[in-house]
Enzyme design. Sequence first.
Site, PDB file in Angstrom:
ATOM      1  N   ASP A  68      11.504  28.083   0.300  1.00  0.00           N
ATOM      2  CA  ASP A  68      10.889  28.919  -0.739  1.00  0.00           C
ATOM      3  C   ASP A  68      10.089  30.050  -0.093  1.00  0.00           C
ATOM      4  OD1 ASP A  68      11.620  27.065  -2.968  1.00  0.00           O
ATOM      5  OD2 ASP A  68      10.298  25.722  -1.866  1.00  0.00           O
TER       6      ASP A  68
ATOM      7  N   TYR B  86      18.228  17.973   7.554  1.00  0.00           N
ATOM      8  CA  TYR B  86      17.387  16.913   6.990  1.00  0.00           C
ATOM      9  C   TYR B  86      17.751  15.641   7.774  1.00  0.00           C
ATOM     10  CZ  TYR B  86      17.254  20.597   3.479  1.00  0.00           C
ATOM     11  OH  TYR B  86      17.141  21.817   2.863  1.00  0.00           O
TER      12      TYR B  86
ATOM     13  N   ARG C   7      20.505  24.426   7.346  1.00  0.00           N
ATOM     14  CA  ARG C   7      20.246  23.652   6.132  1.00  0.00           C
ATOM     15  C   ARG C   7      19.654  24.573   5.050  1.00  0.00           C
ATOM     16  NH1 ARG C   7      14.545  20.566   7.829  1.00  0.00           N
ATOM     17  NH2 ARG C   7      13.217  22.034   6.685  1.00  0.00           N
ATOM     18  N   GLY C   8      19.518  24.027   3.851  1.00  0.00           N
ATOM     19  CA  GLY C   8      18.745  24.704   2.808  1.00  0.00           C
ATOM     20  C   GLY C   8      19.402  25.972   2.312  1.00  0.00           C
ATOM     21  N   GLU C   9      18.659  27.054   2.341  1.00  0.00           N
ATOM     22  CA  GLU C   9      19.181  28.309   1.782  1.00  0.00           C
ATOM     23  C   GLU C   9      19.079  29.458   2.789  1.00  0.00           C
ATOM     24  OE1 GLU C   9      18.219  29.224  -2.249  1.00  0.00           O
ATOM     25  OE2 GLU C   9      18.185  31.375  -1.887  1.00  0.00           O
TER      26      GLU C   9
ATOM     27  N   SER D 270      18.391  29.598   6.087  1.00  0.00           N
ATOM     28  CA  SER D 270      19.051  29.506   7.397  1.00  0.00           C
ATOM     29  C   SER D 270      20.575  29.560   7.252  1.00  0.00           C
ATOM     30  CB  SER D 270      18.606  28.255   8.160  1.00  0.00           C
ATOM     31  OG  SER D 270      18.812  27.100   7.406  1.00  0.00           O
TER      32      SER D 270
HETATM   33  O1  TRH Z   1      13.393  24.399   4.878  1.00  0.00           O
HETATM   34  P1  TRH Z   1      14.629  24.398   4.096  1.00  0.00           P
HETATM   35  O2  TRH Z   1      15.306  23.109   3.991  1.00  0.00           O
HETATM   36  O3  TRH Z   1      14.330  24.962   2.654  1.00  0.00           O
HETATM   37  C1  TRH Z   1      14.854  24.398   1.464  1.00  0.00           C
HETATM   38  C2  TRH Z   1      15.900  25.197   0.835  1.00  0.00           C
HETATM   39  O4  TRH Z   1      15.493  26.519   0.649  1.00  0.00           O
HETATM   40  C3  TRH Z   1      16.284  24.597  -0.492  1.00  0.00           C
HETATM   41  O5  TRH Z   1      17.254  25.369  -1.124  1.00  0.00           O
HETATM   42  C4  TRH Z   1      15.070  24.516  -1.347  1.00  0.00           C
HETATM   43  O6  TRH Z   1      15.362  23.960  -2.547  1.00  0.00           O
HETATM   44  C5  TRH Z   1      14.046  23.711  -0.620  1.00  0.00           C
HETATM   45  O7  TRH Z   1      13.755  24.287   0.631  1.00  0.00           O
HETATM   46  C6  TRH Z   1      12.778  23.590  -1.406  1.00  0.00           C
HETATM   47  O8  TRH Z   1      15.684  25.428   4.747  1.00  0.00           O
HETATM   48  P2  TRH Z   1      15.778  27.027   4.711  1.00  0.00           P
HETATM   49  O9  TRH Z   1      16.059  27.516   3.333  1.00  0.00           O
HETATM   50  O10 TRH Z   1      16.729  27.407   5.748  1.00  0.00           O
HETATM   51  O11 TRH Z   1      14.339  27.543   5.125  1.00  0.00           O
HETATM   52  C7  TRH Z   1      13.836  27.400   6.414  1.00  0.00           C
HETATM   53  C8  TRH Z   1      13.055  28.618   6.816  1.00  0.00           C
HETATM   54  O12 TRH Z   1      12.286  28.339   7.977  1.00  0.00           O
HETATM   55  C9  TRH Z   1      13.935  29.798   7.174  1.00  0.00           C
HETATM   56  O13 TRH Z   1      13.343  30.987   6.685  1.00  0.00           O
HETATM   57  C10 TRH Z   1      13.933  29.821   8.694  1.00  0.00           C
HETATM   58  C11 TRH Z   1      12.543  29.343   8.963  1.00  0.00           C
HETATM   59  N1  TRH Z   1      12.286  28.782  10.288  1.00  0.00           N
HETATM   60  C12 TRH Z   1      11.576  29.545  11.215  1.00  0.00           C
HETATM   61  O14 TRH Z   1      11.234  30.703  10.924  1.00  0.00           O
HETATM   62  N2  TRH Z   1      11.266  29.001  12.422  1.00  0.00           N
HETATM   63  C13 TRH Z   1      11.604  27.733  12.778  1.00  0.00           C
HETATM   64  O15 TRH Z   1      11.285  27.286  13.893  1.00  0.00           O
HETATM   65  C14 TRH Z   1      12.364  26.962  11.825  1.00  0.00           C
HETATM   66  C15 TRH Z   1      12.804  25.584  12.186  1.00  0.00           C
HETATM   67  C16 TRH Z   1      12.675  27.520  10.597  1.00  0.00           C
END
Ligand code: TRH
Length: 358
Positions: free
Chosen positions: A17, A185, A258-260, A262
């Site tokens: 988010d 996850y 994972r997620g959105e 990344s």
């Molecule tokens: O953390 P997430 O699993 O987020 C999820 C999804 O968005 C999902 O759709 C939503 O419903 C839920 O959250 C609540 O994965 P995501 O979306 O990839 O977000 C991770 C963010 O963290 C991304 O912007 C990359 C960032 N990141 C860094 O900047 N540095 C790091 O070292 C890591 C591991 C991640």
Amino acid sequence: MSLRWDLFCQVIDNFGDIGVCWRLAAELGARGHQVRLWTDDASALTWMAPQGAAGVQVRPWPTEAPPDGPGDVVIEAFGCEIPPDFIAAIAHQAGAGDQKPLWINLEYLSAEGYVERCHALPSPLMSGPGAGLTRWFFYPGFTPRTGGLLREQDLAARQAAFDRQAWRRRNGIAPGDLAVSLFCYEPPALGQLLAQLAPRADAHLLVTPGRAAQAVLHEIATHPAWTEREKLSISYLPPCPQPTFDEMLWACDLNLVRGEDSLVRALWAGQPFVWHIYPQHDDAHHAKLLAFLDWLQAPASLRRFHALWNGLEAASTLPLLDADTLAEWSACALAARARLLEQADLLTLLLGFVAEKS
Ligand code: TRH
């Protein structure tokens, strides 16, 4: 024209988010806009965006609108609820004969068919402090009839300037080695992946902190029979800023994301990737994953890896990560990126939408 934006972000869990909202806010700032990012939990920004961004102010979740009123555009990310007194201020401004602010609900990313149908639809409010106002749905997506994907204007230049081999050298990864980043996850097939990589002295697993690192440590602790792991190099990484995270994806040969956010970054990286989709209780993520794989035109081995990685299928063997398989996945990833690069990015489309509706 420079606009004032109020962007609302409630953190449900994980980092997606705030990660998506930060990228959007920073890119708005880079294009000359003024953004107030209202969030109930800014803690992840300390490592994700320690440098801040020009034009962006991070503010705690408000109880009411600030004295100068709402901005020109109000975005509620992922259906978060804007505080009633802030909505009342929007209604007040609109009632004063002003067209502004334009109120947008930025939705979650999906490749499912409803996205094209629902993108840019109005949602009139019938009750509450916003009764009579219209909120507009904005759906990110993978096709031209959606709101597109976030892509910074300087992304191509940053990628062109990136020295992949130097990054790998700094991280002790030889040119022909297999570098795998792990951001996930608790994938049901993680044990299988580790077992497959374990005997490979040329493999490097770069494990992101938090759930991915815990899952790997748990797997190692609960599978004592898995004895060959000392050959595989495993690095447990500290949390890093988003631009550094992106560079890791550019440098690796396989990105497990994972997620959105990344996932989008893996697409821009153009390297083979596997998506661990955010699991939903009613298994709604199964259809979402399959729709994405269809859009991706994923070859059979990549579909099977996704099915096992995400627990859609059990009791089967993960495809081998050999050179032929990775070459096939690479062709698929590059073709997907090329299709996406032909489309406008999310912010360009959003700015066009705002200009059209204002
Ligand atoms: O953390 P997430 O699993 O987020 C999820 C999804 O968005 C999902 O759709 C939503 O419903 C839920 O959250 C609540 O994965 P995501 O979306 O990839 O977000 C991770 C963010 O963290 C991304 O912007 C990359 C960032 N990141 C860094 O900047 N540095 C790091 O070292 C890591 C591991 C991640």
